[in-house]
Design a protein around this motif. Sequence first.
Motif, PDB file in Angstrom:
ATOM      1  N   VAL A  52      -0.995 -31.941   3.989  1.00  0.00           N
ATOM      2  CA  VAL A  52      -2.454 -32.063   4.033  1.00  0.00           C
ATOM      3  C   VAL A  52      -3.098 -31.471   2.789  1.00  0.00           C
ATOM      4  CG1 VAL A  52      -4.560 -31.443   5.281  1.00  0.00           C
ATOM      5  CG2 VAL A  52      -2.496 -32.064   6.554  1.00  0.00           C
ATOM      6  N   ASN A  53      -2.838 -30.189   2.505  1.00  0.00           N
ATOM      7  CA  ASN A  53      -3.533 -29.532   1.402  1.00  0.00           C
ATOM      8  C   ASN A  53      -2.840 -28.214   1.114  1.00  0.00           C
ATOM      9  OD1 ASN A  53      -5.464 -29.307  -0.581  1.00  0.00           O
ATOM     10  ND2 ASN A  53      -7.083 -28.573   0.769  1.00  0.00           N
ATOM     11  N   TYR A  63       0.012 -28.190   6.511  1.00  0.00           N
ATOM     12  CA  TYR A  63       0.598 -29.461   6.929  1.00  0.00           C
ATOM     13  C   TYR A  63       0.487 -29.604   8.439  1.00  0.00           C
ATOM     14  CZ  TYR A  63       4.824 -27.043   8.613  1.00  0.00           C
ATOM     15  OH  TYR A  63       5.710 -26.229   9.300  1.00  0.00           O
ATOM     16  N   GLU A  68       0.009 -34.998  14.503  1.00  0.00           N
ATOM     17  CA  GLU A  68      -1.192 -34.257  14.138  1.00  0.00           C
ATOM     18  C   GLU A  68      -1.766 -33.482  15.319  1.00  0.00           C
ATOM     19  OE1 GLU A  68      -4.025 -36.702  12.185  1.00  0.00           O
ATOM     20  OE2 GLU A  68      -2.779 -37.026  10.433  1.00  0.00           O
ATOM     21  N   PHE A  71      -1.105 -27.915  13.506  1.00  0.00           N
ATOM     22  CA  PHE A  71      -1.161 -27.716  12.065  1.00  0.00           C
ATOM     23  C   PHE A  71      -0.603 -26.343  11.732  1.00  0.00           C
ATOM     24  CE2 PHE A  71      -4.149 -31.075  12.765  1.00  0.00           C
ATOM     25  CZ  PHE A  71      -4.048 -31.875  11.628  1.00  0.00           C
ATOM     26  N   SER A  88      -7.943 -31.854  15.271  1.00  0.00           N
ATOM     27  CA  SER A  88      -7.185 -33.032  14.849  1.00  0.00           C
ATOM     28  C   SER A  88      -7.965 -34.322  15.024  1.00  0.00           C
ATOM     29  CB  SER A  88      -5.876 -33.121  15.638  1.00  0.00           C
ATOM     30  OG  SER A  88      -6.125 -33.245  17.022  1.00  0.00           O
ATOM     31  N   ASP A  91     -11.443 -36.026  10.483  1.00  0.00           N
ATOM     32  CA  ASP A  91     -10.767 -36.263   9.213  1.00  0.00           C
ATOM     33  C   ASP A  91     -11.217 -35.274   8.140  1.00  0.00           C
ATOM     34  OD1 ASP A  91      -9.328 -38.393  10.200  1.00  0.00           O
ATOM     35  OD2 ASP A  91     -10.889 -39.862   9.683  1.00  0.00           O
ATOM     36  N   TYR A  93     -10.578 -32.460   6.861  1.00  0.00           N
ATOM     37  CA  TYR A  93      -9.608 -31.364   6.780  1.00  0.00           C
ATOM     38  C   TYR A  93     -10.039 -30.275   5.807  1.00  0.00           C
ATOM     39  CZ  TYR A  93      -6.430 -34.607   9.102  1.00  0.00           C
ATOM     40  OH  TYR A  93      -5.858 -35.468   9.982  1.00  0.00           O
ATOM     41  N   ARG A 393      -4.189 -35.722   1.030  1.00  0.00           N
ATOM     42  CA  ARG A 393      -5.078 -36.341   2.018  1.00  0.00           C
ATOM     43  C   ARG A 393      -6.493 -35.792   1.960  1.00  0.00           C
ATOM     44  NH1 ARG A 393      -2.736 -36.380   7.781  1.00  0.00           N
ATOM     45  NH2 ARG A 393      -4.121 -38.174   7.917  1.00  0.00           N
ATOM     46  N   VAL A 394      -6.754 -34.873   1.070  1.00  0.00           N
ATOM     47  CA  VAL A 394      -8.074 -34.247   1.005  1.00  0.00           C
ATOM     48  C   VAL A 394      -8.840 -34.771  -0.197  1.00  0.00           C
ATOM     49  CG1 VAL A 394      -9.308 -32.087   0.736  1.00  0.00           C
ATOM     50  CG2 VAL A 394      -7.251 -32.181   2.140  1.00  0.00           C
TER      51      VAL A 394
END
Length: 485
Positions: A52-53, A63, A68, A71, A88, A91, A93, A393-394
Amino acid sequence: MPRTRKMKWGMLLTAGLALAASLVVAPLGAYAADVPTPELKDTYELENSIYVNRSPSGRYVLYGDASEEKFYLLDTEDWSRTIVDIDSESDDYKNAYCFSADEETFYCFNRTNDSVIAYDLSNDKSEEYPLGSAVPSDVLDDDDGDVRLQISKDNKSLFITSLVYDSRSEDYYAVFSVVDFKNSNTTTKYEFTSSDDYSLDGPAWISNDGKYGYVIRDYCGDDYDSHSYYDVVTLDLKDKEAVNTSEFDRAGNTVVVNDDGSAIGPCLYVSKKGDATCTYYSNLEYNTLNQDGSLVLGLYNENSDGLGSSSSELESLEMIVVDNKTGETKWRTKYPNDLPFMSEGGYGALSNDGRFALANGSDDNDNNLLYLIDTKTGAHSQINLRGSLEYDRVGDDGYMGSAWFSKDCSLIYAVQDNKDDGFRIDVYKSGISQQSLLADSQKDDSSSSFNPILIVVIVAILIAAGVGGFFVIRMRKHSKTYAAV
């Protein structure tokens, strides 16, 4: 003294002086070390997981599992992990959590309970604090509602910015809240609604001291063509009024807040007073920021408004490092001829001082490569990756967030895909020493008289002169002795 001995000492003296002279006339760049080749230090593989970031310093990796439903924060120093409660269903995040400045605490917004959870990462404990009415109910009811969390340096106040969609006006309004969360006390709350000629485009954020809020608007009035596309409005949260408006031509989404202001992506910097400096121009592309948003790296072609991959365009292509606060060019260098053209999202990271960059590419056999590039000289080395870089994803950064430097540049991290159901984190020793970075910064400082090479030269000259003077005196003494005899 015999003639042969005089000649011997004369030759040594001449050689010593020649060495000193060569140090004086040799270009300083001749003594710069080549770009080191990073060496694999450690690796960690995760199955059924989604990257994820990461934390600002890169130490922690966020992650989720494949479903999902859970986390985790993974500590890359010892590979321990902490389960964190991120909604979750949303979106959003990136904005729903933040780290303390020392990264010892992780703060996460819990939409269901309208609270914030503080995770103490040093002892794996957590505590939940209610936020009261700091977050508007419309945001809580909307899974896509935008909530941004920031934490004060003393870890006592949360800065919460919410962008709320109003179905009646079909536009967004912004709510800024400063919360003493440990005492469940909202100290400041200000709601800002834009005028008819503007729509809120986002993002919105708060200064590091909690005094000012900022929001970006998109102009949509009748004389649209005569206006800049966007402006940023600065709001005094205590007096609850707008105190500054600054126009600019291009917006960004990624917000990096520091003490001087905020970088809004790699094209715009907003000072603490709200003055916008737009560093974007049409022929600077594939931009990436350093960690605090003060510098930006891009590819520059003065002969074209767009960048292509033809050999003629590559010959005139340059890498350029720009001061994001002022828009001034720090330095530029010719794009290396032996470096393949980077596709969009190809740059992975820029070091804090702007000296080194990571770039992602592939060779003729489609092997994934990560290049370590000296942005001043164009010299580079490469890492042969074991998979393609994971998608970040961010935000809109593409692959940029999945390869990065540690804070001191001693380590390089690369998140890569691992089969079809997981990813791997490879940690490399960069080979970049703090001594070399310090020496480079001292060379760049025109006001500084200190230069290690210059000191070596002076010492060499003094030694050569001292040795020469010593033997001249010895020869004179011997000459007097022979004369007396």
